[in-house]
Each structure stands twice: as structure tokens, then as C-alpha cells.
Design a protein around this motif. Sequence first.
Motif, PDB file in Angstrom:
ATOM      1  N   VAL A   1       0.864  -1.194   0.000  1.00 31.43           N
ATOM      2  CA  VAL A   1       0.000   0.000   0.000  1.00 31.43           C
ATOM      3  C   VAL A   1       0.894   1.236   0.000  1.00 31.43           C
ATOM      4  O   VAL A   1       1.629   1.479   0.956  1.00 31.43           O
TER       5      VAL A   1
ATOM      6  N   SER B   1      13.680  16.705  -0.984  1.00 35.41           N
ATOM      7  CA  SER B   1      14.905  17.058  -1.719  1.00 35.41           C
ATOM      8  C   SER B   1      15.548  15.807  -2.305  1.00 35.41           C
ATOM      9  O   SER B   1      16.484  15.905  -3.098  1.00 35.41           O
TER      10      SER B   1
ATOM     11  N   ALA C   1      -6.554   1.859  -0.526  1.00 36.85           N
ATOM     12  CA  ALA C   1      -6.833   0.720   0.357  1.00 36.85           C
ATOM     13  C   ALA C   1      -7.640   1.217   1.548  1.00 36.85           C
ATOM     14  O   ALA C   1      -7.272   2.227   2.164  1.00 36.85           O
TER      15      ALA C   1
ATOM     16  N   ASN D   1       3.041   5.785   4.534  1.00 33.86           N
ATOM     17  CA  ASN D   1       3.530   6.915   5.320  1.00 33.86           C
ATOM     18  C   ASN D   1       2.711   7.167   6.587  1.00 33.86           C
ATOM     19  O   ASN D   1       1.935   6.322   7.012  1.00 33.86           O
TER      20      ASN D   1
ATOM     21  N   PHE E   1       3.447  20.311   5.335  1.00 31.46           N
ATOM     22  CA  PHE E   1       4.101  20.517   4.052  1.00 31.46           C
ATOM     23  C   PHE E   1       4.322  19.204   3.306  1.00 31.46           C
ATOM     24  O   PHE E   1       4.876  19.177   2.233  1.00 31.46           O
ATOM     25  N   GLY E   2       3.882  18.104   3.906  1.00 26.61           N
ATOM     26  CA  GLY E   2       4.052  16.807   3.252  1.00 26.61           C
ATOM     27  C   GLY E   2       2.857  16.474   2.375  1.00 26.61           C
ATOM     28  O   GLY E   2       1.995  17.320   2.124  1.00 26.61           O
TER      29      GLY E   2
HETATM   30  C1  LIG Z   1       9.334  19.102   1.636  1.00 28.40           C
HETATM   31  C2  LIG Z   1       9.943  17.825   2.152  1.00 28.40           C
HETATM   32  C3  LIG Z   1      11.324  17.626   1.987  1.00 28.40           C
HETATM   33  C4  LIG Z   1      11.897  16.453   2.461  1.00 28.40           C
HETATM   34  N1  LIG Z   1      13.244  16.223   2.191  1.00 28.40           N
HETATM   35  C5  LIG Z   1      13.794  15.064   2.613  1.00 28.40           C
HETATM   36  C6  LIG Z   1      15.163  14.737   2.293  1.00 28.40           C
HETATM   37  O1  LIG Z   1      15.861  15.446   1.559  1.00 28.40           O
HETATM   38  N2  LIG Z   1      15.693  13.590   2.812  1.00 28.40           N
HETATM   39  C7  LIG Z   1      14.927  12.748   3.558  1.00 28.40           C
HETATM   40  O2  LIG Z   1      15.433  11.727   4.016  1.00 28.40           O
HETATM   41  N3  LIG Z   1      13.624  12.972   3.802  1.00 28.40           N
HETATM   42  C8  LIG Z   1      13.040  14.103   3.348  1.00 28.40           C
HETATM   43  N4  LIG Z   1      11.713  14.323   3.591  1.00 28.40           N
HETATM   44  C9  LIG Z   1      10.920  13.226   4.181  1.00 28.40           C
HETATM   45  C10 LIG Z   1      10.652  12.174   3.098  1.00 28.40           C
HETATM   46  O3  LIG Z   1      10.051  12.798   1.991  1.00 28.40           O
HETATM   47  C11 LIG Z   1       9.739  11.072   3.609  1.00 28.40           C
HETATM   48  O4  LIG Z   1      10.221  10.584   4.815  1.00 28.40           O
HETATM   49  C12 LIG Z   1       9.704   9.907   2.613  1.00 28.40           C
HETATM   50  O5  LIG Z   1       9.445  10.388   1.317  1.00 28.40           O
HETATM   51  C13 LIG Z   1       8.651   8.903   3.022  1.00 28.40           C
HETATM   52  O6  LIG Z   1       8.532   7.943   1.992  1.00 28.40           O
HETATM   53  P1  LIG Z   1       7.324   6.927   2.012  1.00 28.40           P
HETATM   54  O7  LIG Z   1       7.457   6.079   0.816  1.00 28.40           O
HETATM   55  O8  LIG Z   1       7.253   6.298   3.352  1.00 28.40           O
HETATM   56  O9  LIG Z   1       6.018   7.865   1.892  1.00 28.40           O
HETATM   57  P2  LIG Z   1       5.443   8.687   0.656  1.00 28.40           P
HETATM   58  O10 LIG Z   1       6.482   9.054  -0.312  1.00 28.40           O
HETATM   59  O11 LIG Z   1       4.636   9.792   1.235  1.00 28.40           O
HETATM   60  O12 LIG Z   1       4.488   7.643  -0.054  1.00 28.40           O
HETATM   61  C14 LIG Z   1       3.299   7.177   0.575  1.00 28.40           C
HETATM   62  C15 LIG Z   1       2.255   6.927  -0.506  1.00 28.40           C
HETATM   63  O13 LIG Z   1       1.171   6.218   0.068  1.00 28.40           O
HETATM   64  C16 LIG Z   1      -0.031   6.664  -0.550  1.00 28.40           C
HETATM   65  N5  LIG Z   1      -1.144   6.292   0.325  1.00 28.40           N
HETATM   66  C17 LIG Z   1      -1.451   6.760   1.549  1.00 28.40           C
HETATM   67  N6  LIG Z   1      -2.522   6.114   2.055  1.00 28.40           N
HETATM   68  C18 LIG Z   1      -2.910   5.208   1.119  1.00 28.40           C
HETATM   69  C19 LIG Z   1      -3.968   4.235   1.043  1.00 28.40           C
HETATM   70  N7  LIG Z   1      -4.829   4.041   2.054  1.00 28.40           N
HETATM   71  N8  LIG Z   1      -4.089   3.491  -0.087  1.00 28.40           N
HETATM   72  C20 LIG Z   1      -3.228   3.664  -1.134  1.00 28.40           C
HETATM   73  N9  LIG Z   1      -2.219   4.584  -1.113  1.00 28.40           N
HETATM   74  C21 LIG Z   1      -2.052   5.325   0.002  1.00 28.40           C
HETATM   75  C22 LIG Z   1       0.189   8.148  -0.705  1.00 28.40           C
HETATM   76  O14 LIG Z   1      -0.671   8.699  -1.687  1.00 28.40           O
HETATM   77  C23 LIG Z   1       1.675   8.202  -1.095  1.00 28.40           C
HETATM   78  O15 LIG Z   1       1.850   8.200  -2.493  1.00 28.40           O
HETATM   79  C24 LIG Z   1      11.099  15.483   3.131  1.00 28.40           C
HETATM   80  C25 LIG Z   1       9.723  15.695   3.296  1.00 28.40           C
HETATM   81  C26 LIG Z   1       9.139  16.849   2.814  1.00 28.40           C
HETATM   82  C27 LIG Z   1       7.664  17.038   2.988  1.00 28.40           C
END
Ligand SMILES: Cc1cc2nc3c(=O)[nH]c(=O)nc-3n(C[C@H](O)[C@H](O)[C@H](O)COP(=O)(O)OP(=O)(O)OC[C@H]3O[C@@H](n4cnc5c(N)ncnc54)[C@H](O)[C@@H]3O)c2cc1C
Length: 462
Positions: A20, A57, A167, A203, A225-226
Motif C-alpha cells: 500500500v 529534496s 486501500a 507513510n 508541508f508533506g
Molecule cells: C518538503 C519535504 C522535503 C523532504 N526532504 C527530505 C530529504 O531530503 N531527505 C529525507 O530523508 N527525507 C526528506 N523528507 C521526508 C521524506 O520525503 C519522507 O520521509 C519519505 O518520502 C517517506 O517515503 P514513504 O514512501 O514512506 O512515503 P510517501 O512518499 O509519502 O508515499 C506514501 C504513498 O502512500 C499513498 N497512500 C497513503 N494512504 C494510502 C492508502 N490508504 N491506499 C493507497 N495509497 C495510500 C500516498 O498517496 C503516497 O503516495 C522530506 C519531506 C518533505 C515534505
Amino acid sequence: MPIHIDPNRRFATYVPIVIVGAGACGAVAALAARERGIDVLILERDAAPAGSTALSSGFVPAGGTAQQRARGIDDSPERFAADIQAKARGRADMTLVKAYTEAIPQALDWLAQAHGIPFELVEGFLYPGHAVERLHCVPERTGAALLARLHRAVAASGADLLCSARATDLFVDDARRVLGLRFVRPDGSADEVGCDALVLACNGFGGDRELVARYIPEMADAEYFGHRGNDGDALRWAIALGALTADLSGYQGHGSVATPHGVLITWALMMQGAIQVNARGERFANEHEGYSEAAVQVLRQPGHVAFDVYDERLHEIGLQFPDYAQAVAAGAIKRGATLAELAAALGIDAAGLERTVMEVNALAHDDATDEFDRTFRAEEMLLPPYYGVKVAGALFHTQGGAVVDAHCRVLVARNTPLPNLYAAGGAARGVSGDAVWGYLSGNGLLSAVAGGFIAGRAASAR
Ligand SMILES: Cc1cc2nc3c(=O)[nH]c(=O)nc-3n(C[C@H](O)[C@H](O)[C@H](O)COP(=O)(O)OP(=O)(O)OC[C@H]3O[C@@H](n4cnc5c(N)ncnc54)[C@H](O)[C@@H]3O)c2cc1C
């Protein structure tokens, strides 16, 4: 996010591993599972997957990589782990810190070798709390480019990515083994899919104001901002399944988001000599402590804003970052031939700013340390022309969630995992402890990439 105990549930469609979320964590988990030839389905709620990964970033920290060795940088997973724990004052979960810091150099190497995603070292400055240069990025230096590369690799690997599929419900048996799940389409229609293992890569809960107010009250009114779609589904499922949760008050804040433009201003400026002042032109914290805790400090200033102040040398450094160039194009960055001119452009007290810069330059002249414990170096003296930008503090992403073991299995008790549920990235607890100051730059993508790598492998090894 209902959980249905329904041991006899049958599904018309079945895929061994369902993931998911299609951010960095979900994409890496899919690639890791496909490596073993296992069919994978990623469900993503958005029509065009982006997640917080595409907003970021894209800087991924790793200790002991080939890129570091090529530059003669002496680093290792152990050294990186020590920096993570130093920033979190020992409050980060040691099992995860060890698992992630050991996995991340392997994961980056594998993404490069097996999937053609090249990483290079971000050079020229140290982010707060990192003993050595260890942030890695794709050549485009953005999270959007990192995610685009990951998604191309996912498509090439044969994993299925189903977009516009949120989901909503999990079906489990009496032992809380996940049998399958339901997902809904934007038109309200629903489908179900059975699976052998479920990986939560959706996430945290930053997008849900009610959960933020409950677990992180100090950020209840701050801008999030996320990615808005990260509204706590993994956490709700974990709680409903009786899983352990931890670090729910931990989060990554950021004290430098251009306002009202909503563009991230890189903290590299602070690390190279910039200062933050309030509307009175006064500094209020040690900018080198970290950008995460700066969010709280900025929110406490008059008008809940602050101003980044720097000079042309730092402006040139900023221009290396796509976000900063965007802020320039949006008119967020102000310039003044004198401090008085800059103060007028930013709307801050000129006499206060002149006094502060004079003090800072005097400290820099002597390589001296100030009352906040920040040391200024001679080469960091601020010289005309001056630049500045009005910034706000924001919540970037939450750091708490389901407790997982070193294989990213969701735990219901110490050493007792649920039968087939995995969580990683922002969907699981992070490695930042339970407070804003525990976040070491890069902990987010470390958890997403290393966690996805571990969870995908573990789920496929079942
Ligand atoms: C502006 C900004 C700058 C950042 N810069 C950095 C950096 O340089 N270095 C760093 O380490 N971290 C950085 N971070 C943090 C980093 O972006 C996150 O920790 C990381 O991207 C998380 O990845 P993820 O795959 O867990 O979540 P995400 O990339 O958020 O992906 C989660 C996905 O799940 C989907 N989703 C949610 N619920 C459901 C559901 N029920 N069913 C189906 N899909 C669903 C969402 O739509 C999303 O596409 C930054 C964050 C922000 C906001």
C-alpha cells in the motif's frame, strides 16, 4: 479504516505480495520482492503517485558507500548509527537504527547496479549532526526525479502499480493474518484482492489534523508541508490490529519554508553562514542544531515567522538547489545593497538587524561561539549585498507509527510479530525518537529506502 475478522473470506483476485503506497518505500519494497520473482501489486490512492517522496529534496543518507570511499571519506554504518543516536539523544529504537544503517549502503548499491539508478554524494557542506558527507542523491537532485527513476524501475521489473486505488479495509483471520484487502476507486466502486503478505508503505499521519492535534499538539496549527494523502491509514490499521505503536510525538519539522510561497529554502545556507532573525532583527536559536527543531522556534516568534538572512556567496550556493531557484523565480528572495534596504524589503526592524549582523561578524572575525553555542568562522562573515527570505515553520512528516522488528514485521508484543504484516518508511516508527529535535537530516528517506528494501525482501522470503 476497518478491519474485518473473516477467516472464510475468498477473493476473486490474488497476488502474493500487496504493497500500500507508491512512494520511495513502496517502490523499493516492490523492486526487492520482484528480485525473487514474486508477483507484486502496489495500490496507490493518487492518480499520479508522488507522495512526500516527490516533495522531498531526495537526499538519502548512507554510511560506508562506494561514493564515499571514492572521495576518501571514512564512514560506516556504525558511525552513521552513532550520529543518529546522538541527534536523538539515545531515544531512537536501536534495532531499527542498526537494521537501517546496515541495509542502506547495500540498497543504494543494488539500486545502482540492478536498476540503473545512479547516486552521487552531496558535497560541499555537512547537514546538522552528520560527522561526514553522507547524503546521496540522483543527478537531478530532487525527490521527484528519484521517484520517477524508481517508478521506471518498478515498471521494468514487472510489478503492477494500480493508481487511483485507495486501500480502505483489511480482512484478517483469527490469528490476525492478513488475508486480503479492499480498495476503492475515485468513483466509489470497490474491489478486493487476496494476498500472502501485506506491506504498509503509506507513510504517517501528517495529513490528518485530528491525529496531529492528538499526538503532536505543538504542531496542531502549523502548516503541513508533506503529502496530504498521508492521513494515518497505517497507524489506524496498526492500532485496530492491536499492534504496538511508538514515537507518536516524534516528527520532522522544518524551520525554513518561504512564506507565503510555500517553497523549501535549503538549510545548507544556515550550515554555511546564514542566520535566522525575527521581526525585531534578533536571532533566537542555534541554527546549527537542526532544521527540524527550528520549526518550533520559528513558530514561537512574533507573527509565527522568521527571516533567513545571508549574502551573495550563500545566494550562489542556494542556486545549486532546484527549490531555491524556484523561490527566486517566485519572488520570495529579497536583496538589499545595505542591511537597511534588506530590512525594508523584508519588513523587519533595520536597527535590530544591523546590530545582529555586526555581532555575528564580530564572532566570525574571532572564530568565536555565541550564547546559543553556535561557532562562527571567519569565512562566514556576512558581506554586502545582502539577501533574505521570510519563512515559516512547518510539519514535514511524522516519525511515529507501528513498532517493527529488524525485518520490518509489525509487532504486537516484544518479539511477537503479526503473521504477515510489514510496515516501513513513514508507515512505521522511525529512527528519530519521540521529539522534534531527534530528527537527523535524511532519517525520512533512510527509513523509506532501507525499510522498503528490508520489508520487500522479508515479505518475499516468507
Ligand atoms: C518538503 C519535504 C522535503 C523532504 N526532504 C527530505 C530529504 O531530503 N531527505 C529525507 O530523508 N527525507 C526528506 N523528507 C521526508 C521524506 O520525503 C519522507 O520521509 C519519505 O518520502 C517517506 O517515503 P514513504 O514512501 O514512506 O512515503 P510517501 O512518499 O509519502 O508515499 C506514501 C504513498 O502512500 C499513498 N497512500 C497513503 N494512504 C494510502 C492508502 N490508504 N491506499 C493507497 N495509497 C495510500 C500516498 O498517496 C503516497 O503516495 C522530506 C519531506 C518533505 C515534505
